[in-house]
Design an enzyme around this catalytic site. Sequence first.
Site, mmCIF file in Angstrom:
data_model
loop_
_atom_site.group_PDB
_atom_site.id
_atom_site.type_symbol
_atom_site.label_atom_id
_atom_site.label_comp_id
_atom_site.label_asym_id
_atom_site.label_seq_id
_atom_site.Cartn_x
_atom_site.Cartn_y
_atom_site.Cartn_z
ATOM 1 N N HIS A 146 0.828 -1.216 0.000
ATOM 2 C CA HIS A 146 0.000 0.000 0.000
ATOM 3 C C HIS A 146 0.858 1.261 0.000
ATOM 4 O O HIS A 146 0.387 2.326 -0.377
ATOM 5 C CB HIS A 146 -1.048 -0.025 1.119
ATOM 6 C CG HIS A 146 -0.602 0.357 2.490
ATOM 7 N ND1 HIS A 146 -0.331 -0.557 3.479
ATOM 8 C CD2 HIS A 146 -0.408 1.571 3.067
ATOM 9 C CE1 HIS A 146 -0.001 0.070 4.592
ATOM 10 N NE2 HIS A 146 -0.029 1.365 4.370
ATOM 11 N N ASP A 180 0.807 -7.649 2.186
ATOM 12 C CA ASP A 180 1.039 -6.216 1.956
ATOM 13 C C ASP A 180 2.540 -5.877 1.924
ATOM 14 O O ASP A 180 3.064 -5.259 2.858
ATOM 15 C CB ASP A 180 0.320 -5.421 3.064
ATOM 16 C CG ASP A 180 0.152 -3.958 2.707
ATOM 17 O OD1 ASP A 180 0.782 -3.508 1.732
ATOM 18 O OD2 ASP A 180 -0.608 -3.264 3.414
ATOM 19 N N SER A 217 3.718 2.031 8.644
ATOM 20 C CA SER A 217 3.501 1.126 7.535
ATOM 21 C C SER A 217 4.831 0.861 6.856
ATOM 22 O O SER A 217 5.547 1.798 6.527
ATOM 23 C CB SER A 217 2.549 1.753 6.520
ATOM 24 O OG SER A 217 1.252 1.634 6.964
#
Length: 718
Positions: free
Chosen positions: A85, A222, A654
């Site tokens: 992402h 991810d 992230s």
Amino acid sequence: MKTVRILLILFLSLNLSASLRYDAEEGMYPLSEIQKLNLQQAGLQIGINDIYNPNGVSLIDALVKINGCTGSFVSDKGLMITNHHCAFGAISNVSTPEKNYLENGFLAESFEEEIPAKNYVVRITESYEDVTAEILKSVEGIEDLSERNKAISKKMREIAKSAEDEANSIVAEVSEMFAGESYVLFKYRIIKDVRLVYAPPRSIGEFGGEADNWIWPRHTGDFTFMRAYVAPDGSAAEYSEENIPYSPKKYLKVNPNGVDEGDFVFILGYPGRTFRHNPSQFLEYQENFNLPYTEQLYSYMIGIYESISEGNEELQIKYSSRIKSLANVMKNYRGKMLGLRRLNLVEKKQSEEKILAEFINSDENLKKKFGTLFKDIEEVYQKRFDIAEADLWFSRFFRFSDLVSLADFLLEYSNQKELINSERKSAFKEDKIEETLDRMKKKYEDLNYDFEDEFIYKMLYDTETFSETSTIKAVKARVNGTNFEEELSNYIEELLSTEIGNPDFFNKALDLSYDEISDLNDPLIDFVVELKKQKEEIEKLESNISGTLQVLMPKLAEVKKLKNKTTFTPDANSTLRLTYGFIKGYEPADAVFYKPITTLDGIIEKSFMGGEYAVPDKLKTAYQQKDFGRFYDEKAGGVPVAILYNTDTTGGNSGSPILNAKGELIGVNFDRAFEATINDFAWDDAYSRSIGVDIRYVLWVAKTIGNADNVLNELGVK
Ligand code: ASP
């Protein structure tokens, strides 16, 4: 009897050590604090110096900040791992209906095949230095709080600017650690040429889509591999064929054996923002204004993007990234709204403040110094509440409507160009203006009248219910009759007849003065002229509010320290932090327990639902043929996919590497559980859980689905 007693003692001590072992602590520790932690006792098997060593090479040299995310070097040739992402913008940017890397994944089998990730910049922390004294000295004697606020920001920029060293690719930033109280200068090495190496298909990288976002149990792969490039002399350079892979001071060793439940883990990364030290009124502001307003607006905007791109693959690719980030915030805010209510956070904070107020009142000296503290905080927040609706509205309107933002720019530009360089706003200074102009002109590539029509209608419509103190005057002046909706539609039609949507008009208008632009009688420009007057008033008020809080917050912190006899870790502010914890499940609701490791079996189970859970045939076949290679885990009963742990993370973490006791890479952080979205305001071991992709799944996907043997070789994984 004696044996029983010994057994009992043994049992109790085992239990005690088990629970001690798995309890993490709140804290995103700055590097300056980590020497004080007892990480070895928690499970760390390397020295603190191996993590951070200002006089040598350590793990933090393998850490990168990549746009708003974190990543890490995993080879001596600048290979980096981050989240899918985080690389999403880069992947969607180079995807077309014919070559849809977003849908199908992407693999560069050689350096030459790697694709530039436009607008991606990597930062590596080089050093830091406390500059509090210099900052605070520069504002001594400034009484006006708005001026003081501005002076602090100015000094922060000045110190940063003088620390920059372009020739050596060093940029600098001064970060506020505690509001109004402490400031640190960070120097970063930058790298401007970043390329895509391997990205899994979207059905793996975003498996479960928005339904599973912020949710455990999770099965999302991810991750994405990218590479950093520099000029042949090692300096930062934009993409060029001449550039060579960057050779980092340190890269992480991948441990393909992963982790088990209960294992110690730690995370290094660049957490964005948390708000744990703010007063109860901050939470009220979130609960009553920011969260509900933003959540409903973003939900509406997603609806507009989806409807205008229906049946148009090109537009769908174009808006995919935008929809994704809106949806990410929207769901996070839903989680926070639920958390605020479920945990009664406002009331809890209020009770804490009541105790602090009693503490102040119990001592004459404290009373002298802090007697009006809580009243002052209440007063300043009341001002913020009064203008909250208008403030939120202006910021979103000027940000998301391209037409409004182009008109705003033209007006601003006409004023700013009359000023001498040093007095201009930073985006208009000589060294920035070309870049700003380019960015504005790019808006014409995106400008979509269907979107503008619906969005402007929605924004103007919403103002009807605003409180008196937040009335949007320019709207009220035009749409105020009994037939509100009809008047509104007519006015929008008039606004959309603007010339501003025409790039030639824009280019010509750049030469005009403010008065000449105002004399054009363009309906949208006239509207923006009126809006800007009120927007500027609100910005002034906001600056005053922030300035006042900058003086009040250190006092609040001081009282807390005196009362609780503790020190605090600063809120996250996008600077490098360490957090640690354990692989650990939790109870999200009555009678529910979540285990901390998911497996490939769960992917297959979910895949029967199709849609966002559909998986590539290749994955199904590999599963059916039990093609698990070395990544099958007996204890987990399958190939581990995602892991859950009680560290303290937030947005910006992230892509952060999840490291085991030896400092080896065993996963990549990408999310938090729904209940943990509230930890931006209040962390607790009961519900704060972060989610990462297990390195074994990363390697299994890269090998089995992506045939990325070149990547595995580079990682040194057989
Ligand atoms: N998913 C988050 C992000 O986008 C990570 C988090 O907030 O925990 O940064």
